[in-house]
Design an enzyme around this catalytic site. Structure first.
Site, mmCIF file in Angstrom:
data_model
loop_
_atom_site.group_PDB
_atom_site.id
_atom_site.type_symbol
_atom_site.label_atom_id
_atom_site.label_comp_id
_atom_site.label_asym_id
_atom_site.label_seq_id
_atom_site.Cartn_x
_atom_site.Cartn_y
_atom_site.Cartn_z
ATOM 1 N N ASN A 10 0.869 -1.181 0.000
ATOM 2 C CA ASN A 10 0.000 0.000 0.000
ATOM 3 C C ASN A 10 0.909 1.236 0.000
ATOM 4 O O ASN A 10 1.518 1.549 1.017
ATOM 5 C CB ASN A 10 -0.890 -0.029 1.253
ATOM 6 C CG ASN A 10 -1.700 1.243 1.426
ATOM 7 O OD1 ASN A 10 -1.742 2.094 0.534
ATOM 8 N ND2 ASN A 10 -2.336 1.386 2.585
ATOM 9 N N LYS A 12 0.134 4.288 -0.177
ATOM 10 C CA LYS A 12 -0.474 5.474 0.454
ATOM 11 C C LYS A 12 -0.222 6.708 -0.432
ATOM 12 O O LYS A 12 -0.244 6.589 -1.649
ATOM 13 C CB LYS A 12 0.047 5.632 1.882
ATOM 14 C CG LYS A 12 -0.106 4.326 2.692
ATOM 15 C CD LYS A 12 0.186 4.478 4.145
ATOM 16 C CE LYS A 12 -0.015 3.131 4.842
ATOM 17 N NZ LYS A 12 0.170 3.187 6.277
ATOM 18 N N HIS A 95 -9.309 1.246 5.147
ATOM 19 C CA HIS A 95 -8.001 1.401 5.802
ATOM 20 C C HIS A 95 -8.157 2.324 7.013
ATOM 21 O O HIS A 95 -8.933 3.274 6.979
ATOM 22 C CB HIS A 95 -6.970 1.970 4.811
ATOM 23 C CG HIS A 95 -5.576 1.893 5.363
ATOM 24 N ND1 HIS A 95 -5.094 2.816 6.251
ATOM 25 C CD2 HIS A 95 -4.592 0.983 5.181
ATOM 26 C CE1 HIS A 95 -3.852 2.459 6.594
ATOM 27 N NE2 HIS A 95 -3.522 1.362 5.955
ATOM 28 N N GLU A 97 -6.481 4.686 8.051
ATOM 29 C CA GLU A 97 -6.276 6.116 7.755
ATOM 30 C C GLU A 97 -7.528 6.723 7.123
ATOM 31 O O GLU A 97 -7.829 7.897 7.343
ATOM 32 C CB GLU A 97 -5.032 6.277 6.858
ATOM 33 C CG GLU A 97 -3.762 5.996 7.665
ATOM 34 C CD GLU A 97 -2.613 5.385 6.879
ATOM 35 O OE1 GLU A 97 -2.633 5.443 5.634
ATOM 36 O OE2 GLU A 97 -1.698 4.835 7.526
ATOM 37 N N GLU A 167 -4.984 -4.856 10.607
ATOM 38 C CA GLU A 167 -3.911 -3.873 10.763
ATOM 39 C C GLU A 167 -4.121 -3.110 12.074
ATOM 40 O O GLU A 167 -4.842 -2.105 12.096
ATOM 41 C CB GLU A 167 -3.933 -2.875 9.601
ATOM 42 C CG GLU A 167 -3.746 -3.496 8.245
ATOM 43 C CD GLU A 167 -3.211 -2.474 7.249
ATOM 44 O OE1 GLU A 167 -2.088 -2.670 6.784
ATOM 45 O OE2 GLU A 167 -3.896 -1.479 6.960
ATOM 46 N N GLY A 173 3.115 2.107 10.718
ATOM 47 C CA GLY A 173 4.080 3.192 10.547
ATOM 48 C C GLY A 173 4.841 3.535 11.817
ATOM 49 O O GLY A 173 5.509 4.564 11.889
ATOM 50 N N SER A 212 3.989 -2.433 10.139
ATOM 51 C CA SER A 212 5.443 -2.537 10.314
ATOM 52 C C SER A 212 6.005 -3.908 9.928
ATOM 53 O O SER A 212 6.911 -4.426 10.584
ATOM 54 C CB SER A 212 5.851 -2.157 11.742
ATOM 55 O OG SER A 212 5.447 -0.818 12.033
HETATM 56 P P1 13P Z 1 3.422 0.199 7.627
HETATM 57 O O1 13P Z 1 3.918 -1.074 6.978
HETATM 58 O O2 13P Z 1 4.165 1.408 7.184
HETATM 59 O O3 13P Z 1 3.350 0.055 9.119
HETATM 60 O O4 13P Z 1 1.907 0.421 7.114
HETATM 61 C C1 13P Z 1 1.005 -0.601 7.179
HETATM 62 C C2 13P Z 1 -0.223 -0.204 6.444
HETATM 63 O O5 13P Z 1 -0.936 0.694 6.859
HETATM 64 C C3 13P Z 1 -0.528 -0.890 5.188
HETATM 65 O O6 13P Z 1 -1.816 -0.614 4.749
#
Ligand code: 13P
Length: 254
Positions: A10, A12, A95, A97, A167, A173, A212
């Site tokens: 992803n 983003k 997601h 976010e 997640e 992140g 992560s």
């Molecule tokens: P990270 O791998 O940067 O922690 O992000 C995970 C994520 O949100 C994938 O959709």
């Protein structure tokens, strides 16, 4: 029941024409010539046509979100039919976010999931708890509400053509990964939730872990019974990091 592993990136809000080109070319050339696992990328939607021209059938791709509407006066949105027109096979929905920054509710997400299926896209339903929710011991309640809102709208049979991504928000992140046991516990809970609705569909649904994931922890996570691959954020932005995760999936898929 052996489910095929899926390693999905992803991106983003990251990318450029150059990055899209280099990353996809490098991923394709770094993947084993015959592989027994799936690889997907989710670039920002504006790079989807470029992605479609680069993947050569080796890498799956999709949007990071979609509108619940097919068309009309919804400025800024992208519909499922538009994603499909450019060859997407999949789309992320819900997601964390999107939930946190764009106020997407469980009901909104259920409608997006339904729209994805309507247009022949495989929805990747993201779910997961915040740190506060984990500490208040409501992880299972939160995840159950997120998934049941979708099941209530589309029915359990629709999950035969869907993916779930667990997640935990506190692991996204942050560099803090859920331990493989912590993740497996929630994945097993999700599978039991699906089993309550249909014991024939539940074993078919791939459940990815996201938060992560790196080359150094992918093997341990992906070898757990109910973890069927990963949804990767930060480590999907360089071919070296992403391929390191793919290599672990490859070893486990022999
Ligand atoms: P990270 O791998 O940067 O922690 O992000 C995970 C994520 O949100 C994938 O959709």
């Amino acid at each position: 029941m052996t489910r095929k592993l899926l390693v999905a990136g992803n991106w983003k809000l990251n990318g450029s024409i150059t990055m899209t080109n280099d990353l996809i070319v490098e991923i394709i050339s770094g993947l084993p010539s015959s592989k027994n696992f799936d690889v997907a990328v989710f670039p920002p939607s504006i790079y989807i046509p470029q992605t479609a021209n680069l993947v050569g059938g080796v890498v799956l791709f999709g949007g990071q979100t979609l509108s619940e509407h097919d068309q009309g006066a919804y400025t800024g949105e992208v519909s499922g039919s538009m994603l499909k027109e450019f060859g997407c096979q999949m789309v992320l929905v819900g997601h964390s976010e999107r939930r946190a920054y764009y106020n997407e509710s469980n009901q909104d997400i259920a409608l997006k999931f339904q729209a994805a299926l309507k247009h022949g896209l495989k929805p990747v339903l993201c779910c997961g708890e915040t740190l506060e929710q984990r500490e208040s011991r409501v992880t299972e309640k939160v995840v159950a509400e997120q998934i049941n809102a979708v099941i209530d709208l589309v029915g359990i049979k629709a999950f035969a053509n869907a993916v779930i991504a667990y997640e935990p928000v506190w692991a996204i992140g942050t560099g803090v990964t859920a331990s493989s046991e912590q993740a497996q516990t929630v994945h097993a809970f999700i599978r039991s939730l699906l089993t309550l609705k249909s014991d024939t569909i539940a074993p078919l649904v791939p459940i990815l872990y996201g938060g992560s994931v790196k080359g150094s922890n992918a093997k341990e996570l992906f070898s757990m019974q109910d973890i069927d691959g990963g949804l990767i954020g930060g480590a999907s932005l360089t071919s070296e990091d992403f391929l390191a995760i793919c290599q672990q999936a490859d070893k486990l898929s022999q």
